[in-house]
Design a protein around this motif. Sequence first.
Motif, short mmCIF file in Angstrom:
data_model
loop_
_atom_site.label_atom_id
_atom_site.label_comp_id
_atom_site.label_asym_id
_atom_site.label_seq_id
_atom_site.Cartn_x
_atom_site.Cartn_y
_atom_site.Cartn_z
N CYS A 140 -23.83 14.27 30.39
CA CYS A 140 -22.49 14.35 29.83
C CYS A 140 -21.50 14.31 30.98
O CYS A 140 -21.61 15.08 31.93
N GLU A 142 -18.51 15.18 31.20
CA GLU A 142 -17.58 16.32 31.27
C GLU A 142 -18.15 17.49 32.07
O GLU A 142 -17.46 18.13 32.85
N CYS A 143 -19.42 17.81 31.83
CA CYS A 143 -19.99 19.01 32.44
C CYS A 143 -21.07 18.66 33.46
O CYS A 143 -21.78 19.54 33.94
N CYS A 264 -19.71 23.39 26.74
CA CYS A 264 -18.92 22.22 27.07
C CYS A 264 -18.31 21.65 25.78
O CYS A 264 -19.01 21.51 24.78
N CYS A 267 -20.05 17.89 24.86
CA CYS A 267 -21.42 17.75 24.36
C CYS A 267 -21.88 19.00 23.61
O CYS A 267 -22.99 19.05 23.11
#
Length: 751
Positions: A140, A142-143, A264, A267
Amino acid sequence: MSESNQEYIVISGARENNLKNVSLRIPKRQITIFTGVSGSGKSSIVFDTIAAESTRLLNENFSLFVRNFLPRYPQPDTDAIENLSMAVIVDQKRLGGGSHSTMGTITDISPILRLLFSRVGQPYVGQVNLFSFNDPQGMCPECNGIGRRLGIDMSKAVDMSKSLHEGAIILPDYSVNGWDWNMIVQSGSFDPDKKLSEYSEEDLEQLLYGKARKVKMDFAGKATNITVEGVIEKFTNKYIKQDVKMKSERTQRAVAPFISEGPCSSCHGARLSQAALNCRINGLNIADLSSMEVGQLIRAIREIDDPVAAPVVKSLTERLQHLVDIGLDYLTLDRETDTLSGGESQRVKMVKHLSGSLVDVTYIFDEPSVGLHPRDVHRLNELLQKLRDKGNTVIVVEHDPDVIKLADHIVDVGPHAGSRGGTIVYEGSFQGLLEAGTLTGTHMKRPLQLKHDCRQPSGKLSIKDATLHNLRNVSVDIPTGVLTAVTGVAGSGKSTLINEVFLSHHPDAIVIDQSAVGVSTRSNPATYTGIMDDVRKAFASANKVGQGLFSFNSKGACENCQGLGVVYTDLAFLDSVKLPCEVCGGRRFKDEVLAYKLNGKSIAEVLEMTVEQALDFFQLKEVVRKLQAMSDVGLNYITLGQPLSTLSGGECQRIKLASELHKKGSIYVMDEPTTGLHMSDIGHLLEIMNRLVDAGNTVIVIEHNLDVISQADWIIDIGPDGGSKGGQVVFEGTPVQIIHAEQSITGRYLK
Ligand code: ADP
Ligand code: ADP
Ligand code: ZN
Ligand code: ZN
């Protein structure tokens, strides 16, 4: 060498630690169990002699060129070891590895699951790596595949009502006049006397979130280019965008108060990219499967009836079945390995070896029954037998009678601990052990006694509606002023209830667990218990010199090993190795310090004394009290200077117990304190627990050992089973009552 000898590992004249010229034969491709009281010498034979020699031989296989870079492993102190095959040590060291190491990755099950999705997942997306959160293509964005999004708790990080000079930045590294603080203040970009609340929007943005930029600064009269970065920006880059679990424990502790944590938002904890999460089999994506308990997962996998997937399904179910077989069916593949207990870690490692195809290996286990309920011990036994039947030699150090029964061959070490042990008191079959009259044999035959005269509680500590992990609205009263045993199969929720829920409401409780003790490699029983301080004073006044000379931190200690006597070398692929210090030859101090004596002994000689010998040597009241406490918890045999890092989990737990014994009116929480204890030592431990209760303390003990459970004043049984099938209180009452409780598995085994 005679033909029949090839069927044995033959050890002659072993003298490591307390061993007295021990010779023995261990049958190959059989299960040999080492028994005996703690400190009798089991580990000295199994780990310090057999395993050490195997590591050394392995090392000799490397080319001379490679060996130049490796430390020289000293030969174990023994005349000869013959017929040794490669040894694999499966111990209870916890599995580390940070957020990216999970049950699935460590058991190699996750790669197979990914293969499954790449073959039959819909819509088809190809590429195996897309399903890996450790791969840039799959994680993912984002994280970064961690599944959690960390944020900074701004209210704790900065104090808007203060100026920089008044310490407006509370984050570590920014204390007034500290390095990072100086960078900010000397950059000249910010007014250090203005309260942050009075900063302009733009200045505040720059101070907190400014991107790294070069600023010319005057350092000691020289113009220098220095990088200045926003305070929050820098903290984020350093501790949040990187896995903080990989930093030192000290750093983790320092930054923890400023970090807030949540799933997160992209996800939702699944760690994977949207493309990977959209791909499904029977309506489930790879994250859904990874968050199922293994027992449930194996059923979901079996339902996949696509011929293309058949071989992958077969290999997946085989591996998952190993986890079920060893009693880990309540774990999920996405569980981070550093949250597993020591016993769970050891069983996970075991599964890894079962799936491998090594033969003629010597497997060495250190008390594999730790953390297992009597109900599940037979599963462990079946796994040990499987390893044997694949053609391996299995060597086990164990105290649990139900595992000992399984042995093809038993080696009983004794008769007592330390210098009063170190010999083999019995070798042969289990039946023979029962007749042998050794401590182990005698205790194996003793029937269980149920406690009848249970103490009355003085009050209660209530837990209300606990729901953490698998707990289902658990409300329970823990009686005070008595000995309470918390029982239940592995994964039922005992540690969650006591170590997490209860302790978060009673942070003042004294926790005596098996985690490592000691802050530095120089810690030893003498420094940990405070005996070292008294000893230093005694040496100083006897010789009319400063006490600093006798400290490991002083100039008096050997500089090469910092007073350790040994040097530890970390190797990339193997465990760290210990080698005697070449400068002081293991004596830890410089020669001029060793010349100072106390009643004829040098400081090095005092540190070499066992607790028992030191009790004879010292008359100082405080020292004697501390030594007696160690003796009381069964640590008579350890030496004062033995590095704490060489103690087992059980020994660490007992040394903590020894240093907390004198408190009154406290709550004690102990996690499987019988670990590493021989049946004959358990009576001793019970005496200590009873003494604590009689002195007005409350003792709560998480236990599987039936001798302890049967002697508790009160039992709280969690269950009925592990994981989602547990999490309830199934019984509360006395030992006599539990054997009549139909719903309690523990009750059945006490009967
Ligand atoms: P067991 O495994 O039966 O509990 P050990 O083999 O660990 O016993 O210990 C046997 C004896 O050797 C004990 O007296 C112990 O203190 C001593 N011993 C064990 N390890 C070391 C070490 N690294 N340094 C010095 N003494 C040790
Ligand atoms: P016990 O102490 O009885 O062996 P635990 O309290 O360790 O049981 O575990 C109870 C349940 O909670 C199990 O399903 C376990 O997998 C889960 N669990 C325990 N610790 C964690 C954790 N840190 N993260 C997620 N789940 C956990
Ligand atoms: Zn994410
Ligand atoms: Zn040295």
